[in-house]
Design a protein around this motif. Sequence first.
Motif, PDB file in Angstrom:
ATOM      1  N   ASN A  54       0.827  -1.204   0.000  1.00 21.75           N
ATOM      2  CA  ASN A  54       0.000   0.000   0.000  1.00 21.75           C
ATOM      3  C   ASN A  54       0.867   1.262   0.000  1.00 21.75           C
ATOM      4  O   ASN A  54       0.580   2.237  -0.710  1.00 21.75           O
ATOM      5  N   SER A  55       1.943   1.254   0.798  1.00 20.00           N
ATOM      6  CA  SER A  55       2.861   2.395   0.832  1.00 20.00           C
ATOM      7  C   SER A  55       3.530   2.595  -0.520  1.00 20.00           C
ATOM      8  O   SER A  55       3.716   3.731  -0.980  1.00 20.00           O
ATOM      9  N   LEU A  56       3.889   1.493  -1.155  1.00 23.06           N
ATOM     10  CA  LEU A  56       4.500   1.560  -2.480  1.00 23.06           C
ATOM     11  C   LEU A  56       3.544   2.184  -3.492  1.00 23.06           C
ATOM     12  O   LEU A  56       3.930   3.064  -4.274  1.00 23.06           O
ATOM     13  N   ALA A  57       2.295   1.747  -3.460  1.00 20.37           N
ATOM     14  CA  ALA A  57       1.298   2.260  -4.392  1.00 20.37           C
ATOM     15  C   ALA A  57       1.035   3.751  -4.182  1.00 20.37           C
ATOM     16  O   ALA A  57       0.745   4.484  -5.131  1.00 20.37           O
ATOM     17  N   GLN A  58       1.156   4.203  -2.936  1.00 22.49           N
ATOM     18  CA  GLN A  58       0.890   5.606  -2.613  1.00 22.49           C
ATOM     19  C   GLN A  58       2.140   6.474  -2.641  1.00 22.49           C
ATOM     20  O   GLN A  58       2.071   7.683  -2.400  1.00 22.49           O
ATOM     21  N   GLY A  59       3.282   5.859  -2.913  1.00 28.20           N
ATOM     22  CA  GLY A  59       4.522   6.610  -2.933  1.00 28.20           C
ATOM     23  C   GLY A  59       4.967   7.075  -1.560  1.00 28.20           C
ATOM     24  O   GLY A  59       5.671   8.083  -1.426  1.00 28.20           O
ATOM     25  N   ASN A  60       4.584   6.324  -0.512  1.00 30.90           N
ATOM     26  CA  ASN A  60       4.932   6.660   0.869  1.00 30.90           C
ATOM     27  C   ASN A  60       6.286   6.035   1.207  1.00 30.90           C
ATOM     28  O   ASN A  60       6.374   4.887   1.631  1.00 30.90           O
TER      29      ASN A  60
END
Length: 227
Positions: A54-60
């Motif tokens: 999820n962090s990867l998808a959001q660029g977090n």
Amino acid sequence: MDLKKLFNENKPSESRILASALTFSGGFVDAYTYIQRGHTLSAGQTGNVIFFANSLAQGNIQGMLTRGTTFLAFSIGLLVVGLFHKYVKNNFWRVFCLFPILIICAIVGFLPKEFPNYYIVPAIAFCMAIQNASFSKIEGLGYNNVFTTGNLKKSMVAWSAYFFGEDKTKYNAAVNYMWLVISFAVGAIASALLQNYFSLRTIWFGVVILGVINIVYVSLLVQKHKI
């Protein structure tokens, strides 16, 4: 109180009450890191893989760093136990394996909210892995004391065999795993409730719990080996 009546006299590290106490503390600490330290699980690496994605998808980037390093630290902790046990052969080796989680959790309670989670959660995860690998059996059965999915599965499978397959030998396994699931859930709930009042300092309750567990375990070993 005779400790031998509460614990397995021959193998205290595999006793139901010790396994339940360790699993309670596992749920307690995992809930703490999730709520207080960036929604990252110190022990539940399945969840961290999802959180990382999820962090990867959001660029977090910070979220990716925290979840990725936590996964890596937990993996290294599991390896360290095997290495440690290879060279430390005395009967008290598991006692030393609880020291890291005690020390790290005590320190974490002093750290402010602003302290980076990508330092804190991996450190706790490393220690949780050591605890998990050091105490891995309950009355001869494999279990996990820092997460609960596997315990839940084993409990339901054993209950199914007991009730539907009429395999009465599965009763003890079903009860043991059921207690572990309950212990983890109660530990997580207790942690979440205490955090409403003590916030970051809640982790110190976990330190007290683990400290008591270690003291009792040492007492059992001393009695057993008559040191």
